[in-house]
Design an enzyme around this catalytic site. Structure first.
Site, short mmCIF file in Angstrom:
data_model
loop_
_atom_site.label_atom_id
_atom_site.label_comp_id
_atom_site.label_asym_id
_atom_site.label_seq_id
_atom_site.Cartn_x
_atom_site.Cartn_y
_atom_site.Cartn_z
N PRO A 191 0.85 -1.31 0.14
CA PRO A 191 -0.11 0.03 -0.12
C PRO A 191 0.98 1.13 -0.15
O PRO A 191 1.44 1.57 1.22
CB PRO A 191 -1.04 0.07 1.26
CG PRO A 191 0.18 -1.15 2.14
CD PRO A 191 0.67 -1.89 1.24
N ASP A 363 5.90 2.26 2.57
CA ASP A 363 4.91 1.02 2.78
C ASP A 363 4.30 1.55 4.13
O ASP A 363 4.60 1.36 5.17
CB ASP A 363 5.70 -0.23 3.04
CG ASP A 363 4.80 -1.46 3.33
OD1 ASP A 363 3.69 -1.25 3.34
OD2 ASP A 363 5.28 -2.70 2.58
N HIS A 364 2.90 1.64 3.65
CA HIS A 364 1.99 2.22 4.97
C HIS A 364 1.75 1.07 5.81
O HIS A 364 1.40 1.23 6.99
CB HIS A 364 0.66 2.68 4.39
CG HIS A 364 0.05 3.81 5.27
ND1 HIS A 364 0.47 3.97 6.74
CD2 HIS A 364 -0.88 5.08 4.90
CE1 HIS A 364 -0.22 4.93 7.02
NE2 HIS A 364 -0.96 5.71 6.08
N ARG A 365 2.13 -0.19 5.49
CA ARG A 365 1.85 -1.31 6.50
C ARG A 365 3.03 -1.35 7.66
O ARG A 365 2.98 -1.71 8.53
CB ARG A 365 2.16 -2.59 5.75
CG ARG A 365 1.05 -2.92 4.78
CD ARG A 365 1.29 -4.31 4.03
NE ARG A 365 2.42 -4.02 3.23
CZ ARG A 365 3.16 -5.16 2.80
NH1 ARG A 365 2.46 -6.21 2.58
NH2 ARG A 365 4.18 -5.10 1.97
#
Length: 394
Positions: A191, A363-365
């Site tokens: 994401p 990476d938004h994770r």
């Protein structure tokens, strides 16, 4: 019977294109002798023989794309042979670089992908006029040659339209297809969030100018790479890989910075390993060396593996903004855009400064926006005030 299979010769490799074989059926080969040249999305490499023996069958033909694990050829090893066929005395190993020496003494410079385009279009590459450095034949040179060879259709009647001919096609396979596959995997797995910032690089540009006058030619990009490494040290979450299977985020202990390079064969990302142990001058030397190898299609497996963070210096091309795709499985990528003089407010006064935009995809994770903002703020502090960077290196 020994099966020679396509194995992973590059990080994340899933398939490769067979460029050429160095042997024929019936030839005797030695252990570790190069057998076949394979092109991946990042490099061209040779696969060695796993055993000594005689080539019994070539299964995959040059020009084909195959997946990792596919059997390319078979060898009857010496342990199974009842006799020892003599080696061909007139056999010579073909060139393994992108230079073909003709009988007339003419040297043809062309990348493997360019040669593939020529083969698919039925073009004799010896007839193509190269416009690249040292006469190197580029993709567009092949296409231009095709258009020249097409018959020009004219009409005796002024009212008839001139036919334009068929469209020219470029093969979507080999490195181009593999790059597309990796970009698609990254975009649909991670994401992406892109954070934008600007930096005043006036002082840094003046510093590199002063160094040049003293005989020290150090690129601005070398300072960027060192500043990135110092910033990653403070924000290690961006120097990490998400291991979903084991439910951990692995913070990498070394800082291996990849540098995106636009080569004739497509985008490649050679890696400068252990940046934390290198001076800015050493980084500059290594970066130029890897860029040269990229453009000559001579990168090795070690040159492209174990990256922990990637930069893309697109400023020289004139870019002002972008939403970069992360180099999977890394956590972030930062792109540097064109530096441009423009009015800026400094101490409540309007002055002309060299301002540069930057784009950071992450990476938004693994990380949140606040950490990305803090990361870019720290990076900007270092490159806006190079003396702070020098203090950090003491």
């Amino acid at each position: 019977m020994v099966e020679v299979k396509l194995h992973d010769i590059g990080e994340g490799m899933t398939e490769g294109e067979i460029i050429q074989y160095f042997i024929n059926v019936g030839d005797r080969v030695k252990d570790d002798q190069p057998l076949v040249e394979v092109q991946t999305d990042k490099m061209t490499a040779e696969l060695p023989s796993p055993a000594a023996g005689v080539v019994k069958e070539i299964i995959v033909r040059p020009g084909e794309n195959v997946s990792v694990g596919t059997t390319l050829l078979t060898i009857e090893s010496d342990q199974l042979l009842q006799f020892d066929p003599p080696m061909k005395t007139n056999q010579k190993r073909p060139q393994t670089i992108d230079t073909t020496i003709l009988n007339k003494g003419k040297i043809i410079l062309a990348a493997p992908y360019t040669r593939k385009i020529a083969r698919d279009l039925g073009v004799n590459i010896e007839e193509v006029e190269g416009t690249g450095p040292a006469g190197r034949i580029l993709d567009e040179d092949v296409l231009r040659h095709v258009n020249k060879k097409k018959p020009q259709i004219t009409s005796a009647e002024p009212t008839e339209a001139v036919q334009s001919g068929e469209d020219v096609t470029i093969p979507f396979k080999g490195r181009r297809k593999q790059i597309a596959a990796k970009m698609t995997k990254s975009l649909y797995t991670i994401p992406h969030v892109t954070h934008f910032e600007e930096a005043d690089v006036t002082n840094l540009l003046q510093l590199t100018k002063n160094l040049k006058q003293e005989g020290n030619y150090i690129s601005v990009a070398a300072f960027f790479i060192k500043a990135v490494q110092l910033t990653l040290k403070e924000f290690p979450v961006f120097n990490a890989v998400l291991d979903e299977e084991n439910e951990v985020i692995r913070l990498k202990k070394n800082y291996n910075i990849g540098v995106a390079v636009d080569s004739e064969q497509g985008l490649v990302v050679p890696v400068i390993h252990n940046v934390e142990n290198k001076t800015i001058k050493e980084i500059n030397t290594k970066m130029k060396f890897l860029i040269k190898k990229s453009q000559e299609n001579n990168l090795t497996r070690n040159d492209i593996t174990d990256g922990t963070f990637t930069i893309s210096n697109v400023g020289p091309l004139g870019s002002i903004a972008a939403t970069p795709i992360i180099n999977y499985p890394e956590t972030a990528l930062i792109a540097f855009h064109k530096a441009k003089k423009r009015p800026t407010v400094v101490n409540d006064e309007i002055v002309i400064r060299s301002m540069m935009n930057l784009s950071m995809s992450f990476d938004h994770r693994v990380a949140d926006g606040a950490r990305a903002v803090a990361f870019t703020n720290r990076f900007v502090q270092l490159i806006e005030n190079p003396s702070r960077m020098l203090v950090e290196l003491m």
